[in-house]
Design a protein around this motif. Structure first.
Motif, PDB file in Angstrom:
ATOM      1  N   ARG A 107      71.989  33.105  93.521  1.00  0.00           N
ATOM      2  CA  ARG A 107      72.554  32.998  94.858  1.00  0.00           C
ATOM      3  C   ARG A 107      73.985  32.476  94.860  1.00  0.00           C
ATOM      4  NH1 ARG A 107      68.016  29.149  96.855  1.00  0.00           N
ATOM      5  NH2 ARG A 107      68.809  28.285  94.899  1.00  0.00           N
ATOM      6  N   GLY A 108      74.259  31.545  93.940  1.00  0.00           N
ATOM      7  CA  GLY A 108      75.588  30.938  93.939  1.00  0.00           C
ATOM      8  C   GLY A 108      75.857  30.273  92.615  1.00  0.00           C
ATOM      9  N   MET A 157      60.098  18.676  80.863  1.00  0.00           N
ATOM     10  CA  MET A 157      58.942  18.394  81.727  1.00  0.00           C
ATOM     11  C   MET A 157      57.665  19.171  81.360  1.00  0.00           C
ATOM     12  SD  MET A 157      58.816  16.046  83.860  1.00  0.00           S
ATOM     13  CE  MET A 157      60.030  14.830  83.500  1.00  0.00           C
ATOM     14  N   ALA A 205      64.591  16.807  82.650  1.00  0.00           N
ATOM     15  CA  ALA A 205      63.794  17.778  83.406  1.00  0.00           C
ATOM     16  C   ALA A 205      63.371  18.971  82.550  1.00  0.00           C
ATOM     17  CB  ALA A 205      64.592  18.253  84.612  1.00  0.00           C
ATOM     18  N   GLY A 253      70.848  24.952  86.491  1.00  0.00           N
ATOM     19  CA  GLY A 253      69.457  25.142  86.105  1.00  0.00           C
ATOM     20  C   GLY A 253      68.669  23.861  86.321  1.00  0.00           C
ATOM     21  N   ASN A 263      68.202  30.471  84.200  1.00  0.00           N
ATOM     22  CA  ASN A 263      69.416  29.723  83.898  1.00  0.00           C
ATOM     23  C   ASN A 263      69.255  28.975  82.570  1.00  0.00           C
ATOM     24  OD1 ASN A 263      71.701  28.083  83.929  1.00  0.00           O
ATOM     25  ND2 ASN A 263      71.681  27.835  86.146  1.00  0.00           N
ATOM     26  N   MET A 281      59.661  25.039  72.452  1.00  0.00           N
ATOM     27  CA  MET A 281      60.959  24.487  72.813  1.00  0.00           C
ATOM     28  C   MET A 281      61.665  23.847  71.621  1.00  0.00           C
ATOM     29  SD  MET A 281      59.831  22.883  76.406  1.00  0.00           S
ATOM     30  CE  MET A 281      61.441  22.333  76.877  1.00  0.00           C
ATOM     31  N   PRO A 324      58.955  31.258  76.968  1.00  0.00           N
ATOM     32  CA  PRO A 324      57.717  30.493  77.208  1.00  0.00           C
ATOM     33  C   PRO A 324      57.812  29.422  78.289  1.00  0.00           C
ATOM     34  CG  PRO A 324      58.610  30.064  75.014  1.00  0.00           C
ATOM     35  CD  PRO A 324      59.381  31.202  75.569  1.00  0.00           C
ATOM     36  N   TYR A 359      63.006  31.131  87.048  1.00  0.00           N
ATOM     37  CA  TYR A 359      62.486  30.454  88.237  1.00  0.00           C
ATOM     38  C   TYR A 359      62.967  31.116  89.542  1.00  0.00           C
ATOM     39  CZ  TYR A 359      61.786  26.713  91.624  1.00  0.00           C
ATOM     40  OH  TYR A 359      61.429  25.995  92.725  1.00  0.00           O
ATOM     41  N   GLY A 360      64.222  31.578  89.553  1.00  0.00           N
ATOM     42  CA  GLY A 360      64.782  32.201  90.767  1.00  0.00           C
ATOM     43  C   GLY A 360      64.009  33.451  91.177  1.00  0.00           C
ATOM     44  N   GLY A 402      67.522  35.209  88.220  1.00  0.00           N
ATOM     45  CA  GLY A 402      67.229  33.817  88.586  1.00  0.00           C
ATOM     46  C   GLY A 402      66.802  32.949  87.417  1.00  0.00           C
ATOM     47  N   ASP A 428      70.364  36.530  97.035  1.00  0.00           N
ATOM     48  CA  ASP A 428      68.955  36.304  96.760  1.00  0.00           C
ATOM     49  C   ASP A 428      68.464  37.426  95.824  1.00  0.00           C
ATOM     50  OD1 ASP A 428      66.189  35.227  97.523  1.00  0.00           O
ATOM     51  OD2 ASP A 428      66.055  37.349  98.043  1.00  0.00           O
TER      52      ASP A 428
HETATM   53  P1  NAP Z   1      66.163  27.290  86.075  1.00  0.00           P
HETATM   54  O1  NAP Z   1      66.892  26.724  84.918  1.00  0.00           O
HETATM   55  O2  NAP Z   1      65.414  26.373  86.956  1.00  0.00           O
HETATM   56  O3  NAP Z   1      67.218  28.118  86.962  1.00  0.00           O
HETATM   57  C1  NAP Z   1      66.823  28.864  88.049  1.00  0.00           C
HETATM   58  C2  NAP Z   1      68.032  29.511  88.679  1.00  0.00           C
HETATM   59  O4  NAP Z   1      67.554  30.390  89.675  1.00  0.00           O
HETATM   60  C3  NAP Z   1      68.978  28.524  89.343  1.00  0.00           C
HETATM   61  O5  NAP Z   1      70.150  28.358  88.589  1.00  0.00           O
HETATM   62  C4  NAP Z   1      69.246  29.136  90.739  1.00  0.00           C
HETATM   63  O6  NAP Z   1      70.650  29.309  90.911  1.00  0.00           O
HETATM   64  C5  NAP Z   1      68.529  30.487  90.692  1.00  0.00           C
HETATM   65  N1  NAP Z   1      67.809  30.802  91.932  1.00  0.00           N
HETATM   66  C6  NAP Z   1      67.049  29.995  92.692  1.00  0.00           C
HETATM   67  N2  NAP Z   1      66.561  30.647  93.753  1.00  0.00           N
HETATM   68  C7  NAP Z   1      67.022  31.921  93.661  1.00  0.00           C
HETATM   69  C8  NAP Z   1      66.860  33.081  94.454  1.00  0.00           C
HETATM   70  N3  NAP Z   1      66.149  33.072  95.599  1.00  0.00           N
HETATM   71  N4  NAP Z   1      67.492  34.209  94.064  1.00  0.00           N
HETATM   72  C9  NAP Z   1      68.244  34.240  92.932  1.00  0.00           C
HETATM   73  N5  NAP Z   1      68.417  33.167  92.140  1.00  0.00           N
HETATM   74  C10 NAP Z   1      67.828  32.017  92.504  1.00  0.00           C
HETATM   75  O7  NAP Z   1      65.115  28.405  85.625  1.00  0.00           O
HETATM   76  P2  NAP Z   1      64.652  28.942  84.192  1.00  0.00           P
HETATM   77  O8  NAP Z   1      65.800  29.532  83.453  1.00  0.00           O
HETATM   78  O9  NAP Z   1      63.448  29.759  84.459  1.00  0.00           O
HETATM   79  O10 NAP Z   1      64.255  27.640  83.381  1.00  0.00           O
HETATM   80  C11 NAP Z   1      63.082  26.913  83.659  1.00  0.00           C
HETATM   81  C12 NAP Z   1      63.384  25.416  83.583  1.00  0.00           C
HETATM   82  O11 NAP Z   1      62.280  24.712  84.131  1.00  0.00           O
HETATM   83  C13 NAP Z   1      63.548  24.944  82.152  1.00  0.00           C
HETATM   84  O12 NAP Z   1      64.483  23.882  82.118  1.00  0.00           O
HETATM   85  C14 NAP Z   1      62.142  24.426  81.815  1.00  0.00           C
HETATM   86  O13 NAP Z   1      62.124  23.494  80.776  1.00  0.00           O
HETATM   87  C15 NAP Z   1      61.765  23.799  83.143  1.00  0.00           C
HETATM   88  N6  NAP Z   1      60.299  23.669  83.353  1.00  0.00           N
HETATM   89  C16 NAP Z   1      59.476  24.665  82.952  1.00  0.00           C
HETATM   90  C17 NAP Z   1      58.116  24.532  83.103  1.00  0.00           C
HETATM   91  C18 NAP Z   1      57.203  25.595  82.566  1.00  0.00           C
HETATM   92  O14 NAP Z   1      56.089  25.270  82.154  1.00  0.00           O
HETATM   93  N7  NAP Z   1      57.621  26.850  82.577  1.00  0.00           N
HETATM   94  C19 NAP Z   1      57.572  23.389  83.751  1.00  0.00           C
HETATM   95  C20 NAP Z   1      58.459  22.395  84.218  1.00  0.00           C
HETATM   96  C21 NAP Z   1      59.838  22.551  83.997  1.00  0.00           C
HETATM   97  P3  NAP Z   1      71.268  29.381  92.393  1.00  0.00           P
HETATM   98  O15 NAP Z   1      70.885  28.127  93.076  1.00  0.00           O
HETATM   99  O16 NAP Z   1      72.738  29.535  92.173  1.00  0.00           O
HETATM  100  O17 NAP Z   1      70.669  30.589  93.036  1.00  0.00           O
END
Ligand code: NAP
Length: 457
Positions: A417-418, A208, A205, A422, A383, A257, A338, A307-308, A381, A442
């Motif tokens: 949240r908990g 992606m 993932a 990721g 991870n 990446m 990025p 993302y959160g 938010g 949240d």
């Molecule tokens: P992430 O790894 O998806 O983690 C997001 C975290 O946000 C989760 O651990 C979640 O934990 C928390 N969260 C969710 N809703 C929340 C809320 N309402 N309030 C507070 N926290 C909340 O996010 P990331 O660090 O941004 O990483 C992005 C990931 O997506 C990477 O693996 C990347 O490769 C992938 N991706 C990116 C793209 C792009 O182009 N940017 C496209 C596709 C995939 P809880 O559930 O404990 O709250």
């Protein structure tokens, strides 16, 4: 040329210019909105021009298609921004399906009477289009979390994929040599549909973003090939622009990446052994007042959104907290990874919406050297993009992906949240480090409460 044809070619020319200008506009956040409007106007011009095509004698099917397409497209466009990547993946699937169906229809109508150039273009169109359809559907399912995000592997996968690829390309070549042999054509189509699935299921993932931009590129190239088959200039231009900009984006995402395209595409095809770092200890929960004091007496605070923040729509509360800290003379910076969020530029868009000035946004390479002198890093938010396993564990699924090194700051506060993982499905050792405090809840609520708490300090 008839008047209708002059009009058609003129609208295609205008549409092509608007596509180029639109793409140019998208190269900078300041001009991105204007770029999007230009590209949309270009698409409208191309559609209107096509309605005057001299070969169209009956508008009934077009009207039905328009109503059907709009009734699917409008609700699809209404999804929240956090669901935009899977929506985009579905758009790629639909676009590629249209290209494949046009190609198949052309073959059914004209058969082997198509010239050799058209046969080559048509084969390419249908092959790329078909594998993009299924590949994009799998990507959408992974992004929507309907399928597990970790790579899906099985015994003999590599050999199966290689055999499939050979049969698909072999059928393509055999059909070009003998376009009357329908068996080769339909074998190629069938293999391409399966190949699209096989291409995406072994990709984790976290990789992606690269897959999405690559599928975007395939859908574009397939449309360009459709343009050659139909003799349609605007399709050739738009498809080529889409194809190559998607390819350039894939390369940029790979660089961001620290991946090579072959590693992303074929890494999952091998038997790579991945292993998570065994995390010990427990997460340390911190209270609102404790965090408020840390922030109020800091010299430098760095916000790291992920993302959160998007799901919580916490960007405005984040900006408000930033303002209050700045009023107290604290240096406030926003660190942008990025691939944070779910689409390229996701965090930039959200923070721009909350009127955070561009001068306060720092790219990963700019902010990492400053982490050691940062008093509090506030992870909102995020991870995967702050997971030190990517840097420290060569066997991790995300090994080598550059991260924002918040663990080097004097103190880290994580707003989530908990204990959710990721997007990569991996545990994050950051949350178990002594330097880290977890502020559960949240993100929007936590930030709003922090605004009040800091004001009281
Ligand atoms: P992430 O790894 O998806 O983690 C997001 C975290 O946000 C989760 O651990 C979640 O934990 C928390 N969260 C969710 N809703 C929340 C809320 N309402 N309030 C507070 N926290 C909340 O996010 P990331 O660090 O941004 O990483 C992005 C990931 O997506 C990477 O693996 C990347 O490769 C992938 N991706 C990116 C793209 C792009 O182009 N940017 C496209 C596709 C995939 P809880 O559930 O404990 O709250």
């Amino acid at each position: 040329m008839s008047h209708a044809q002059y009009f058609l070619e003129a609208t295609y020319l205008i549409a092509s210019c608007l596509f180029v200008l639109g793409l140019k506009g998208l190269s900078h956040p300041d001009t991105a909105r204007r770029g999007m409007i230009m590209a949309a106007a270009g698409m409208a011009a191309a559609v209107i021009g096509t309605l005057f095509h001299p070969d169209i004698h009956n508008y009934l099917y077009i009207a039905i298609g328009l109503i059907l397409g709009s009734s699917i497209g409008i609700p699809m466009a209404m999804v929240p921004m956090t669901a935009m990547p899977q929506r985009t993946a579905l758009s790629h699937a639909f676009g590629a399906l249209a290209a494949s169906m046009v190609g198949i229809a052309e073959y059914v109508i004209h058969g082997s009477k198509l010239g050799p150039v058209k046969v080559g273009a048509l084969g390419l169109e249908v092959m790329l289009g078909s594998l993009t359809v299924t590949g994009s559907l799998i990507a959408a399912a992974k992004l929507q979390e309907l399928m597990r995000g970790t790579p899906i592997m099985f015994k003999g996968q590599q050999i199966f994929n290689l055999a499939l690829f050979i049969v698909m390309v072999g059928s393509f070549v055999a059909w070009i040599v003998n376009p009357a042999a329908q068996m080769f054509f339909y074998t190629m189509v069938g293999c391409a549909f399966v190949f699209g699935i096989m291409l995406v299921i072994p990709i984790g993932a976290a990789d992606m973003p690269v897959v999405m931009s690559l599928l975007n590129s395939y859908a574009g190239l397939s449309s360009a090939a459709t343009g050659f088959v139909l003799g349609n200039n605007v399709l050739i231009i738009a498809g080529t622009l889409d194809g190559f900009s998607g390819f350039i984006l894939s390369i940029l995402m790979c660089r961001a990446m620290n991946r090579s395209i072959t590693n992303v595409l074929f890494g999952g095809f091998g038997a790579a052994v991945t292993q998570e770092t065994a995390v010990t200890g427990s997460m340390r929960e911190v209270g609102l007042d404790d965090v408020a004091v840390q922030l109020a007496y800091a010299n430098q605070v760095v916000f790291v959104p992920g993302y959160g923040m998007a799901t919580a729509q916490a960007q405005h509360a984040c900006r408000e907290l930033g303002n209050i800290l700045e009023e107290r003379g604290i240096s406030v910076k926003y660190a942008i990874h990025p691939v944070a969020g779910r689409m390229p530029g996701h965090m930039n868009v959200l923070l721009a919406e909350a009127n955070v000035p561009y001068s306060s946004l720092y790219e990963m390479e700019q902010i990492n050297p400053e982490m050691q002198s940062t008093d509090v890093a506030v992870v909102i938010g995020a991870n995967d993009v702050v997971n030190p396993d990517a840097r420290d564990n060569p066997k991790s699924l995300i090994a080598g992906m550059p991260i924002i090194e918040v663990d080097k700051a004097k103190s880290v506060v994580v707003l989530k949240r908990g204990k959710g993982k990721g997007f990569s499905g991996l545990e994050n050792p950051l949350f178990f480090k002594p330097v880290t405090g977890m502020l559960y809840g949240d993100a929007k609520t936590s930030l709003t409460n922090l605004v009040q708490a800091v004001q009281k300090v």
